[in-house]
Design an enzyme around this catalytic site. Structure first.
Site, PDB file in Angstrom:
ATOM      1  N   SER A  28      -5.865  -3.824   3.047  1.00 48.32           N
ATOM      2  CA  SER A  28      -4.698  -3.313   3.757  1.00 48.32           C
ATOM      3  C   SER A  28      -4.799  -1.816   3.995  1.00 48.32           C
ATOM      4  O   SER A  28      -3.880  -1.046   3.696  1.00 48.32           O
ATOM      5  CB  SER A  28      -3.407  -3.632   2.981  1.00 48.32           C
ATOM      6  OG  SER A  28      -2.267  -3.503   3.799  1.00 48.32           O
ATOM      7  N   SER A  77       3.250  -3.699   5.053  1.00 46.63           N
ATOM      8  CA  SER A  77       1.950  -3.903   5.701  1.00 46.63           C
ATOM      9  C   SER A  77       1.813  -5.245   6.417  1.00 46.63           C
ATOM     10  O   SER A  77       0.765  -5.504   7.013  1.00 46.63           O
ATOM     11  CB  SER A  77       0.830  -3.755   4.675  1.00 46.63           C
ATOM     12  OG  SER A  77       0.613  -2.390   4.378  1.00 46.63           O
ATOM     13  N   LYS A  87       0.588  -5.048   9.924  1.00 45.68           N
ATOM     14  CA  LYS A  87      -0.811  -5.044  10.346  1.00 45.68           C
ATOM     15  C   LYS A  87      -1.226  -6.333  11.057  1.00 45.68           C
ATOM     16  O   LYS A  87      -2.290  -6.373  11.682  1.00 45.68           O
ATOM     17  CB  LYS A  87      -1.717  -4.777   9.143  1.00 45.68           C
ATOM     18  CG  LYS A  87      -1.539  -3.364   8.554  1.00 45.68           C
ATOM     19  CD  LYS A  87      -2.510  -3.106   7.424  1.00 45.68           C
ATOM     20  CE  LYS A  87      -2.433  -1.673   6.904  1.00 45.68           C
ATOM     21  NZ  LYS A  87      -1.325  -1.446   5.987  1.00 45.68           N
TER      22      LYS A  87
END
Length: 342
Positions: free
Chosen positions: A186, A130, A133
């Site tokens: 997240s 993640s 992101k």
């Protein structure tokens, strides 16, 4: 047959010399135009092949940017000299490795100057989960306004892994609320919703992500989705440090990632959404923490980018596939901040 007169022969010779002189002038003019162009192209290829440093104004070859631990991937090369926000790998580590079981790749850097204080395999391209992101957030702030509405489509509700979990199908949610959902818990669903808002489809958004990475000189970075679940989302500590520096220059991102908790307006019963940050340093109250992002998949392991400000100094740490992100981030940052004491 009548032979030409001396006058005619002289005229022909003069005409021949005149034409030859014209051809020479044309060649000289053409060379004057082409030679500078050839020189610029040759210099560009030389710099690209050397890949000398990550940073500005240096031509140090990759061998000089030594690493602690195994060598970096030969396919990964640093950002070209002069790339904005790139970190500078040319200096030696400021302190030795403190770990018996180190992360697979890591970096400690000065957020303001880009100086690297400690590194391990800084150019090794690895799955980043993640941490992907951070690029999703960057494109979202570049292509939207904070209060712009986002229609929640079925695409955003078909996700795996972590998510906000309360996105209301068929209703509109503000970009700002989705940014909180993206960066604190997240949320993979928030990542999909933002990608669809910016580019209409996830594949088109991924193409934008990779184009942005290339434009920023992130040479060991590649994206396969806006959320990071796939192992095809890859990067290295040097690129991620540069991306973190870029993200923190955007107030809309910086104001979110420093929050341990947040309450945002949301079109659900009660009108409010309560969110918690996954950043372990923020959760434990590590002094001065102002961000940034976690990541965790089977392929990537535990990943973290953490940024801490104390007085005039702001330091960041990147950990990829770490056995303990909280402990190792604290250890590295504690040592790095001690270096600045008088």
């Amino acid at each position: 047959m009548t032979s030409p007169s001396p006058l005619q022969g002289g005229s022909r010779r003069r005409e021949y010399r005149r034409r030859r002189a014209q051809r020479r002038r044309r060649v000289r003019t053409l060379l004057a135009i082409l030679l500078p162009v050839v020189g610029v192209v040759a210099a560009w290829f030389l710099l690209a092949d050397n890949g000398g440093t990550v940073g500005t104004g240096s031509n140090t070859p990759p061998a000089a940017a030594s690493t602690v631990g195994k060598a970096h991937s030969p396919a990964a090369t640093p950002a070209p000299p002069g790339t904005p926000f790139a970190v500078a790998l040319e200096r030696p580590d400021a302190f030795p490795s403190p770990f018996k079981h180190p992360p697979r790749a890591a970096l400690v850097f000065d957020v303001h100057t880009g100086r690297v204080l400690w590194r391990r395999n800084p150019l090794e391209s690895m799955p980043i989960a993640s941490l992907t992101k951070l690029m999703t957030a960057l494109l979202a702030v570049e292509h939207t306004t904070a209060n712009e509405p986002v229609l929640i489509t079925p695409d955003a509700l078909h996700y795996s892994g972590s998510g906000v979990g309360l996105l209301p199908r068929g209703k509109h949610v503000s970009v700002n609320a989705l940014m909180y959902g993206l960066l604190l818990p997240s949320g993979n669903d928030a990542a999909i919703a933002l990608a669809d808002k910016v580019a209409h489809t996830q594949p088109q958004f991924v193409a934008m992500m990779n184009a942005k990475a290339r434009s920023l000189g992130l040479r060991c970075t590649h994206f396969a989705s806006p959320h990071g679940l796939e192992p095809g989302n890859r990067s290295c500590p040097a690129d991620l440090a540069a991306l973190a520096r870029i993200d923190l220059h955007h107030a809309r991102i910086a104001s979110i990632v420093r929050r341990a908790h947040a309450i945002v307006r949301f079109p659900i019963k009660g009108g409010k959404l309560y969110l918690n940050n996954t950043n372990p340093l923020l959760r434990m109250g590590y002094p001065g923490t102002i961000g940034l992002k976690t990541g965790d998949t089977d392929e990537a392991g535990h990943c973290l980018i953490a940024v801490v400000r104390r007085g005039p100094l702001t330091l960041g740490v990147v950990l990829l596939h770490s056995p303990n992100t909280q402990q190792q981030a604290r250890t590295l940052l504690n040592r790095a901040f001690r270096l600045d004491r008088p």
